[in-house]
Design a protein around this motif. Sequence first.
Motif, PDB file in Angstrom:
ATOM      1  N   PHE A 292       0.815  -1.205   0.000  1.00 51.05           N
ATOM      2  CA  PHE A 292       0.000   0.000   0.000  1.00 51.05           C
ATOM      3  C   PHE A 292       0.852   1.260   0.000  1.00 51.05           C
ATOM      4  N   PHE A 293       2.002   1.239   0.644  1.00 53.88           N
ATOM      5  CA  PHE A 293       2.900   2.387   0.525  1.00 53.88           C
ATOM      6  C   PHE A 293       3.323   2.552  -0.932  1.00 53.88           C
ATOM      7  N   ALA A 294       3.686   1.426  -1.550  1.00 60.32           N
ATOM      8  CA  ALA A 294       4.106   1.503  -2.952  1.00 60.32           C
ATOM      9  C   ALA A 294       2.976   1.974  -3.853  1.00 60.32           C
ATOM     10  N   SER A 295       1.750   1.483  -3.586  1.00 57.56           N
ATOM     11  CA  SER A 295       0.617   1.903  -4.421  1.00 57.56           C
ATOM     12  C   SER A 295       0.314   3.380  -4.241  1.00 57.56           C
ATOM     13  N   GLY A 296       0.543   3.904  -3.032  1.00 57.13           N
ATOM     14  CA  GLY A 296       0.359   5.336  -2.843  1.00 57.13           C
ATOM     15  C   GLY A 296       1.515   6.140  -3.383  1.00 57.13           C
ATOM     16  N   ALA A 297       2.745   5.644  -3.195  1.00 56.64           N
ATOM     17  CA  ALA A 297       3.930   6.407  -3.602  1.00 56.64           C
ATOM     18  C   ALA A 297       4.096   6.483  -5.111  1.00 56.64           C
ATOM     19  N   ILE A 298       3.512   5.537  -5.836  1.00 59.09           N
ATOM     20  CA  ILE A 298       3.689   5.562  -7.290  1.00 59.09           C
ATOM     21  C   ILE A 298       2.804   6.619  -7.961  1.00 59.09           C
ATOM     22  N   ILE A 299       1.737   7.029  -7.281  1.00 54.14           N
ATOM     23  CA  ILE A 299       0.811   7.986  -7.894  1.00 54.14           C
ATOM     24  C   ILE A 299       1.477   9.326  -8.190  1.00 54.14           C
ATOM     25  N   PRO A 300       2.255   9.924  -7.264  1.00 51.69           N
ATOM     26  CA  PRO A 300       2.898  11.189  -7.607  1.00 51.69           C
ATOM     27  C   PRO A 300       3.914  11.077  -8.736  1.00 51.69           C
ATOM     28  N   VAL A 301       4.426   9.861  -8.999  1.00 54.25           N
ATOM     29  CA  VAL A 301       5.458   9.678 -10.023  1.00 54.25           C
ATOM     30  C   VAL A 301       4.857   9.437 -11.399  1.00 54.25           C
ATOM     31  N   LEU A 302       3.577   9.089 -11.455  1.00 60.40           N
ATOM     32  CA  LEU A 302       2.952   8.718 -12.722  1.00 60.40           C
ATOM     33  C   LEU A 302       3.112   9.775 -13.822  1.00 60.40           C
ATOM     34  N   PRO A 303       2.935  11.068 -13.542  1.00 56.09           N
ATOM     35  CA  PRO A 303       3.082  12.043 -14.639  1.00 56.09           C
ATOM     36  C   PRO A 303       4.454  11.984 -15.301  1.00 56.09           C
ATOM     37  N   TRP A 304       5.514  11.819 -14.511  1.00 55.41           N
ATOM     38  CA  TRP A 304       6.859  11.741 -15.086  1.00 55.41           C
ATOM     39  C   TRP A 304       7.077  10.405 -15.783  1.00 55.41           C
ATOM     40  N   MET A 305       6.388   9.351 -15.334  1.00 57.48           N
ATOM     41  CA  MET A 305       6.525   8.045 -15.978  1.00 57.48           C
ATOM     42  C   MET A 305       5.922   8.040 -17.378  1.00 57.48           C
ATOM     43  N   VAL A 306       4.879   8.846 -17.592  1.00 52.67           N
ATOM     44  CA  VAL A 306       4.241   8.884 -18.922  1.00 52.67           C
ATOM     45  C   VAL A 306       4.815   9.981 -19.804  1.00 52.67           C
ATOM     46  N   GLY A 307       5.900  10.642 -19.338  1.00 50.13           N
ATOM     47  CA  GLY A 307       6.592  11.582 -20.192  1.00 50.13           C
ATOM     48  C   GLY A 307       6.295  13.045 -19.959  1.00 50.13           C
ATOM     49  N   LEU A 308       5.456  13.383 -18.971  1.00 51.07           N
ATOM     50  CA  LEU A 308       5.188  14.790 -18.693  1.00 51.07           C
ATOM     51  C   LEU A 308       6.378  15.413 -17.971  1.00 51.07           C
TER      52      LEU A 308
END
Length: 370
Positions: A292-308
């Motif tokens: 659950f920490f990982a599932s929460g911590a990945i959300i702020p990183v998603l924009p940079w993961m998709v190239g934004l």
Amino acid sequence: MSAPAAQTPAPTPAPSARDRRRWARFLVDERAEARLYRQLASRRTGEERAILESLADAEGRHEAHWLALLGGEPKRLPRRSLDTVVLGWMARRFGWIFVLALAQNAERRSPYDDEPFATAAMAADEKIHSEVIRTLAARGRRRLSGTFRAAVFGANDGLVSNLALVMGIGATGVASQFVLFSGIAGLLAGALSMAAGEFVSVRSQRELLSATEPNDDAHHALSDLDLDANELALVYRARGMSEADATARARRVIRVAQGIETAPAITSPVGVPDDHEVVGRAWGAAISSFLFFASGAIIPVLPWMVGLSGLAAVITALVLVGTALMLTGATVGLLSGGPPLRRALRQLGIGFGAAAVTYALGLLFGVTLG
């Protein structure tokens, strides 16, 4: 002097059309609540099922009251209230603990306290129903509290800490790849730290509880004790019994152990609750904390993961994390019987407050380094 004539009570005014509409609304809601309790009862067994069915029967008595006042089934009934519709829908699709927490809030808002056509017994019933639902919900919370606590806190920690991390790093003006790397590193470091800390915490609590529970190490020595001079009563007094009760119980246990009596001895612990269920299991808490920490911590990183990158990535991260924070805050509020909106806004404020601090620091360091 003659006694004053007894005054006749004022006649009850004839019900208005508004009164009848309100009764019809009560009738619809009582039927919906009875249906809800029967749906929940169908998914339980034993005592919990019997309690929920009894609550449904009580709602049926209230339904009969409004039917009698209306003079039978109305030709047209109003729609069910939104609360009852939502509860009925959730009762068919979600866990019963979640639905009971919502029902607890609904029962707390009894409409009969100021209703002149409701009996005092009906108003009292609603207050008792609220306590029954609260108690049933508390049973469910006890069963999931250990792992659930680790899961919710893990998700919230992941959301807040990694949002603050990427906001601070991003504000310095570094390349998007560095922000992404920092976010993934923060995810792994935080998840592993949370899992290790939760494992140690829960394991330590369980070991502490085990050390405080009574055991049967001295059971084999009972038959050798002196019936009139022994310290067995001290064991029961240490567990919370009065001196007289402890002495009587000790004598009975020894008499049974020596074969003088045939009745079974009472050997269950006194005043020692089984708290292992509340604490949870160490591995379950650790794994759920990590995931659950990982599932929460990945959300702020998603924009940079998709190239934004830049401002677009920052705004997208804030929207995603803000939505997640409000959902987790509202869920905790519902399950704890508190106001979900207030808990959601509180969680949002905490998360965005931390992100604002690190973003400001990132801007400061970015200017200094530039």
